[in-house]
Design an enzyme around this catalytic site. Structure first.
Site, PDB file in Angstrom:
ATOM      1  N   SER A 130       0.837  -1.181   0.000  1.00  0.00           N
ATOM      2  CA  SER A 130       0.000   0.000   0.000  1.00  0.00           C
ATOM      3  C   SER A 130       0.876   1.235   0.000  1.00  0.00           C
ATOM      4  O   SER A 130       2.042   1.188   0.364  1.00  0.00           O
ATOM      5  CB  SER A 130      -0.925   0.006   1.210  1.00  0.00           C
ATOM      6  OG  SER A 130      -0.196   0.370   2.367  1.00  0.00           O
ATOM      7  N   LYS A 131       0.275   2.304  -0.424  1.00  0.00           N
ATOM      8  CA  LYS A 131       1.032   3.541  -0.594  1.00  0.00           C
ATOM      9  C   LYS A 131       1.626   4.026   0.723  1.00  0.00           C
ATOM     10  O   LYS A 131       2.735   4.515   0.763  1.00  0.00           O
ATOM     11  CB  LYS A 131       0.109   4.596  -1.191  1.00  0.00           C
ATOM     12  CG  LYS A 131      -0.336   4.195  -2.581  1.00  0.00           C
ATOM     13  CD  LYS A 131      -1.710   4.724  -2.937  1.00  0.00           C
ATOM     14  CE  LYS A 131      -2.226   3.960  -4.148  1.00  0.00           C
ATOM     15  NZ  LYS A 131      -3.583   4.327  -4.522  1.00  0.00           N
ATOM     16  N   ARG A 132       0.862   3.889   1.755  1.00  0.00           N
ATOM     17  CA  ARG A 132       1.338   4.373   3.041  1.00  0.00           C
ATOM     18  C   ARG A 132       2.294   3.380   3.688  1.00  0.00           C
ATOM     19  O   ARG A 132       2.703   3.519   4.815  1.00  0.00           O
ATOM     20  CB  ARG A 132       0.137   4.622   3.970  1.00  0.00           C
ATOM     21  CG  ARG A 132      -0.744   3.418   4.164  1.00  0.00           C
ATOM     22  CD  ARG A 132      -1.997   3.778   4.936  1.00  0.00           C
ATOM     23  NE  ARG A 132      -2.968   4.500   4.121  1.00  0.00           N
ATOM     24  CZ  ARG A 132      -3.897   3.909   3.377  1.00  0.00           C
ATOM     25  NH1 ARG A 132      -3.961   2.598   3.333  1.00  0.00           N
ATOM     26  NH2 ARG A 132      -4.739   4.615   2.670  1.00  0.00           N
TER      27      ARG A 132
END
Length: 469
Positions: free
Chosen positions: A240-242
RNA sequence: GGCCCCGUCGUCUAGCGGUCAGGACGCCGGCCUUUCAAGCCGGAGGUCGCGGGUUCGAAUCCCGUCGGGGCUACCA
């Protein structure tokens, strides 16, 4: 049947590696079958969608060479059509309005959790008389899911997957503000766009059951589904991006080549016997859904790097010069015509030793750096008193014997000089390398000399002998 | 919690009832050699998550179990 695939990212962040692979698989499948590859931006979540993210997705796909066959569809632009479909479902009794407040829904979930029952909407308004609707509350529209039986997805990758219909709740199709939800929009858009094969991450596998019911409620034929496994981070969790996952732009900056990225991504979750190096042409020829694995894969930078080194060596020298010049200039080394010419002449030896564009640039610095050269530790050590003395002898011999300035002639001459001096060839070659490149490591010496040219070679030798470098 | 998916060297994978379980990356060693790469050769590394079955024979089929992941929103 014409094959139409689509990549449908939500523009809430950059295009990450998992999305890139999904796009690649869709593109390959369409190409393999002579069909179309479409792009749809799922921007119905107005709060989280950004134009910057949309641009990042376009740029990323463009860089990877995964160009859609038609202009991208922006889902938000089609909201009227989505709502219209919901109204039809309402009219046909396949959907209903629900006036439950957020608080009621939360209470419903709490109760379910407390009683250890499945957490889902209980269908309060499914059969309740709309006349009982509380005043001043905007209702949502929910689908009327079948309450018995089962829903089957014959997934092209996962196989036959079945879920009991009582596991499916009456999900929201249209929000209280009148905007369509993802579950409605995907179905309507996939249908309207003529999508024949929905190839996406298996985080959507469960959604496929729900969407199958929306297709049914609308009286539409189901597309083929293919849920490919996700790519996990080093920690084994969904990328995921985070999560520290990087966008494709970051890999471009690190100096990876799009063809290497395509090859790597293809091998992550798809196999064709023992083949590892797979050109895009072969990928198009060979790609099929049967070759997809069902297990999640982890991203391995080392393997990507190895593939990149391979494709780097395959690139034309001129292309690599163009790719490396901006990097050199960013590193503070302006590249003039002379520098360009040297880079072109020396690229053959340079690219053989590089793994990415950034270390290629790093290794090429000495071709464009201004004299006197900065020395690395190994070069400085090579240019001790003994080394400089040998260099002085070599310089004199180079001028005195005036060998032709070709690799063969220079090598023969240098070997003769070493013999004359009574030292092993390496004892002479290494100081020369240090003088010419400022490094202990470089491409072949005589290739470097030819690329640099006689005048520059003599000047750099002078610098070294004089201890200027 | 419920539902769904997955489980072969560290990693990516081949394998689809009988293979010494193969390849690639990485790692180690050698050759080559003006350094470093590349290339070539060789090596270490997997009791195929575990336990039961079925079978003359299972990584391959069945059941169970454990582990990992995903989904469970008026996000997509």
């Amino acid at each position: 049947m014409t094959v139409i695939t689509r990549f449908a990212p939500s523009p809430t962040g950059f295009l990450h590696i998992g999305g890139a692979r999904t796009a690649l698989f869709n593109w390959l499948y369409a190409r393999h079958h002579g069909g179309k590859f479409l792009l749809r931006i799922e921007d119905t979540d107005r709060a989280r969608s950004t134009d910057a993210a949309i641009d990042a997705i376009f740029d990323g796909l463009d860089w990877l060479g995964l160009v859609p066959d038609e202009p991208p569809v922006h889902q938000y632009d089609r909201r009227e059509r989505h709502a219209e479909c919901a109204m039809r479902m309402l009219a046909e009794g396949r959907a209903y309005r629900c006036w439950c407040s957020q608080e009621e829904l939360e209470a419903m979930r709490e109760r379910a959790r407390a009683e250890k029952r499945p957490v889902r909407y209980d269908g309060t308004w499914r059969d309740r008389d709309p006349a009982e609707a509380p005043p001043g509350v905007d209702p949502v529209i929910r689908i009327k899911m079948p309450r018995s039986g089962e829903t089957v997805i014959d997934d092209r990758v996962q196989g036959r997957v079945v879920v009991q219909n009582d596991e499916l709740d009456d999900m929201v199709l249209v929000r209280a503000d009148g905007s369509p939800t993802y579950m409605l929009s995907v179905v309507v858009d996939d249908h309207d766009m003529g999508v024949s094969h929905v190839i996406r991450g298996d985080d959507h596998l469960n959604n496929a059951f729900r969407q199958a019911q929306v297709f049914a409620a609308l009286g539409w034929e189901l597309p083929a589904f293919a849920h490919i496994p996700l790519i996990h981070g080093p920690d084994g969790a969904k990328l995921s991006k985070r999560h520290g996952a990087l966008g494709v732009a970051a890999y471009r900056e690190m100096g990876f080549l799009p063809e290497a990225m395509r090859n790597y991504l293809l091998r992550l979750g798809w196999g064709h016997g023992d083949d590892e190096i797979i050109s895009t042409e072969d990928a198009v020829r060979w790609f099929d859904l049967d070759g997809c694995g069902r297990a999640a894969a982890r991203f391995d930078l080392d393997k990507l790097t190895a593939l990149n080194a391979h494709y780097l060596r395959l690139r034309d020298d001129d292309e690599l010069v163009d790719l490396v010049v901006p990097r050199l200039e960013a590193m503070g080394h302006p590249v003039d015509a002379t520098g360009q010419a040297r880079l072109r002449a020396g690229m053959g030896g340079l690219k053989q030793r590089a793994r990415r564009l950034d270390d290629l640039a790093e290794a090429a610095v000495f071709y464009v750096a201004e004299r006197p050269l900065a020395l690395d530790a190994k070069a400085a050590k090579l240019l001790d008193d003994d080394g400089r003395a040998r260099l002085a002898d070599y310089r004199a011999a180079l001028v005195g014997d005036a060998p032709a300035f070709t690799q063969e002639a220079l090598e023969a001459h240098a070997r003769a000089v070493a013999e004359r001096l009574g030292v092993g060839f390496g004892k002479l070659a290494q100081p020369i390398r240090a003088a010419l490149t400022g490094r202990g490591v470089s491409p072949g010496l005589f290739e470097v000399m030819v690329a640099l040219g006689r005048d520059e070679v003599l000047a750099r030798l002078d610098d070294a002998v004089a201890g200027r470098a």
